[in-house]
Motif scaffolding. Structure first.
Motif, PDB file in Angstrom:
ATOM      1  N   UNK A 183     -25.241 -70.547  27.574  1.00 30.50           N
ATOM      2  CA  UNK A 183     -24.601 -70.877  28.855  1.00 30.50           C
ATOM      3  C   UNK A 183     -25.618 -71.521  29.795  1.00 30.50           C
ATOM      4  N   UNK A 184     -25.241 -72.641  30.381  1.00 30.00           N
ATOM      5  CA  UNK A 184     -26.062 -73.343  31.375  1.00 30.00           C
ATOM      6  C   UNK A 184     -25.138 -73.696  32.536  1.00 30.00           C
ATOM      7  N   UNK A 185     -25.117 -72.870  33.586  1.00 27.42           N
ATOM      8  CA  UNK A 185     -24.181 -73.081  34.690  1.00 27.42           C
ATOM      9  C   UNK A 185     -24.314 -74.440  35.374  1.00 27.42           C
ATOM     10  N   UNK A 186     -25.513 -74.970  35.484  1.00 22.69           N
ATOM     11  CA  UNK A 186     -25.713 -76.267  36.126  1.00 22.69           C
ATOM     12  C   UNK A 186     -25.080 -77.379  35.291  1.00 22.69           C
ATOM     13  N   UNK A 187     -25.348 -77.363  34.013  1.00 23.25           N
ATOM     14  CA  UNK A 187     -24.767 -78.366  33.107  1.00 23.25           C
ATOM     15  C   UNK A 187     -23.251 -78.235  33.074  1.00 23.25           C
ATOM     16  N   UNK A 188     -22.764 -77.009  33.064  1.00 20.64           N
ATOM     17  CA  UNK A 188     -21.325 -76.754  33.038  1.00 20.64           C
ATOM     18  C   UNK A 188     -20.656 -77.337  34.279  1.00 20.64           C
ATOM     19  N   UNK A 189     -21.269 -77.165  35.441  1.00 21.04           N
ATOM     20  CA  UNK A 189     -20.705 -77.693  36.692  1.00 21.04           C
ATOM     21  C   UNK A 189     -20.686 -79.221  36.683  1.00 21.04           C
ATOM     22  N   UNK A 190     -21.763 -79.841  36.201  1.00 23.07           N
ATOM     23  CA  UNK A 190     -21.810 -81.309  36.126  1.00 23.07           C
ATOM     24  C   UNK A 190     -20.751 -81.851  35.175  1.00 23.07           C
ATOM     25  N   UNK A 191     -20.582 -81.187  34.047  1.00 23.52           N
ATOM     26  CA  UNK A 191     -19.582 -81.607  33.068  1.00 23.52           C
ATOM     27  C   UNK A 191     -18.180 -81.483  33.649  1.00 23.52           C
ATOM     28  N   UNK A 192     -17.914 -80.397  34.326  1.00 26.63           N
ATOM     29  CA  UNK A 192     -16.597 -80.204  34.941  1.00 26.63           C
ATOM     30  C   UNK A 192     -16.315 -81.287  35.984  1.00 26.63           C
ATOM     31  N   UNK A 193     -17.300 -81.619  36.798  1.00 28.52           N
ATOM     32  CA  UNK A 193     -17.133 -82.671  37.803  1.00 28.52           C
ATOM     33  C   UNK A 193     -16.865 -84.020  37.144  1.00 28.52           C
ATOM     34  N   UNK A 194     -17.590 -84.320  36.080  1.00 30.28           N
ATOM     35  CA  UNK A 194     -17.406 -85.593  35.373  1.00 30.28           C
ATOM     36  C   UNK A 194     -16.015 -85.676  34.745  1.00 30.28           C
ATOM     37  N   UNK A 195     -15.563 -84.585  34.141  1.00 28.12           N
ATOM     38  CA  UNK A 195     -14.228 -84.581  33.550  1.00 28.12           C
ATOM     39  C   UNK A 195     -13.146 -84.732  34.615  1.00 28.12           C
ATOM     40  N   UNK A 196     -13.351 -84.125  35.757  1.00 28.05           N
ATOM     41  CA  UNK A 196     -12.372 -84.243  36.848  1.00 28.05           C
ATOM     42  C   UNK A 196     -12.315 -85.675  37.366  1.00 28.05           C
ATOM     43  N   UNK A 197     -13.476 -86.318  37.440  1.00 31.97           N
ATOM     44  CA  UNK A 197     -13.578 -87.671  37.975  1.00 31.97           C
ATOM     45  C   UNK A 197     -13.120 -88.736  36.978  1.00 31.97           C
ATOM     46  N   UNK A 198     -13.591 -88.630  35.740  1.00 32.55           N
ATOM     47  CA  UNK A 198     -13.431 -89.714  34.767  1.00 32.55           C
ATOM     48  C   UNK A 198     -12.514 -89.380  33.595  1.00 32.55           C
ATOM     49  N   UNK A 199     -12.136 -88.140  33.447  1.00 35.23           N
ATOM     50  CA  UNK A 199     -11.353 -87.738  32.286  1.00 35.23           C
ATOM     51  C   UNK A 199     -12.260 -87.546  31.083  1.00 35.23           C
ATOM     52  N   UNK A 200     -11.678 -87.142  29.982  1.00 34.61           N
ATOM     53  CA  UNK A 200     -12.449 -86.903  28.763  1.00 34.61           C
ATOM     54  C   UNK A 200     -12.802 -88.227  28.106  1.00 34.61           C
ATOM     55  N   UNK A 201     -14.081 -88.491  27.938  1.00 37.35           N
ATOM     56  CA  UNK A 201     -14.570 -89.730  27.342  1.00 37.35           C
ATOM     57  C   UNK A 201     -14.974 -89.553  25.881  1.00 37.35           C
ATOM     58  N   UNK A 202     -15.425 -88.354  25.521  1.00 38.51           N
ATOM     59  CA  UNK A 202     -15.930 -88.084  24.174  1.00 38.51           C
ATOM     60  C   UNK A 202     -15.057 -87.003  23.542  1.00 38.51           C
ATOM     61  N   UNK A 203     -14.509 -87.265  22.348  1.00 34.02           N
ATOM     62  CA  UNK A 203     -13.670 -86.252  21.710  1.00 34.02           C
ATOM     63  C   UNK A 203     -14.503 -85.072  21.198  1.00 34.02           C
ATOM     64  N   UNK A 204     -13.842 -83.947  21.012  1.00 33.58           N
ATOM     65  CA  UNK A 204     -14.486 -82.787  20.410  1.00 33.58           C
ATOM     66  C   UNK A 204     -14.402 -82.933  18.894  1.00 33.58           C
ATOM     67  N   UNK A 205     -15.155 -82.109  18.182  1.00 34.68           N
ATOM     68  CA  UNK A 205     -15.151 -82.131  16.719  1.00 34.68           C
ATOM     69  C   UNK A 205     -14.497 -80.853  16.213  1.00 34.68           C
ATOM     70  N   UNK A 206     -13.468 -81.006  15.400  1.00 40.57           N
ATOM     71  CA  UNK A 206     -12.754 -79.853  14.846  1.00 40.57           C
ATOM     72  C   UNK A 206     -12.625 -79.990  13.332  1.00 40.57           C
ATOM     73  N   UNK A 207     -12.376 -78.856  12.696  1.00 39.26           N
ATOM     74  CA  UNK A 207     -12.025 -78.812  11.283  1.00 39.26           C
ATOM     75  C   UNK A 207     -10.639 -78.211  11.175  1.00 39.26           C
TER      76      UNK A 207
END
Length: 71
Positions: free
Chosen positions: A19-43
């Motif tokens: 867990x990295x709260x700073x990185x998590x907050x930046x990621x959340x802000x980016x997703x709110x602003x720009x939407x999801x740009x990179x897909x997740x990887x699933x099996x």
């Protein structure tokens, strides 16, 4: 590329993430602003479930933003 409901994801490896709260907050802000740009990887899992391999931060941020789907 698929669009999946967050409820379809099996998050069995979530406890292995650091867990990295700073990185998590930046990621959340980016997703709110720009939407999801990179897909997740699933099996493919059982039935209509998918095991999340990479993208736990994005999924967590999407949940906090009250989104229902992930790429």
């Amino acid at each position: 590329m698929l669009t999946l409901e967050l409820s379809q994801l099996d998050l069995r490896y979530a406890n292995l993430r650091i867990a990295d709260p700073t990185r998590r907050a930046r990621l959340e802000q980016a997703l709110a602003r720009e939407g999801q740009q990179v897909p997740v990887l699933v099996l493919a899992g059982t039935a209509d479930r998918y095991i999340l391999i990479e993208g736990y931060g994005r999924v967590e941020a999407l949940k906090r933003l009250a989104r229902d789907t992930v790429l």
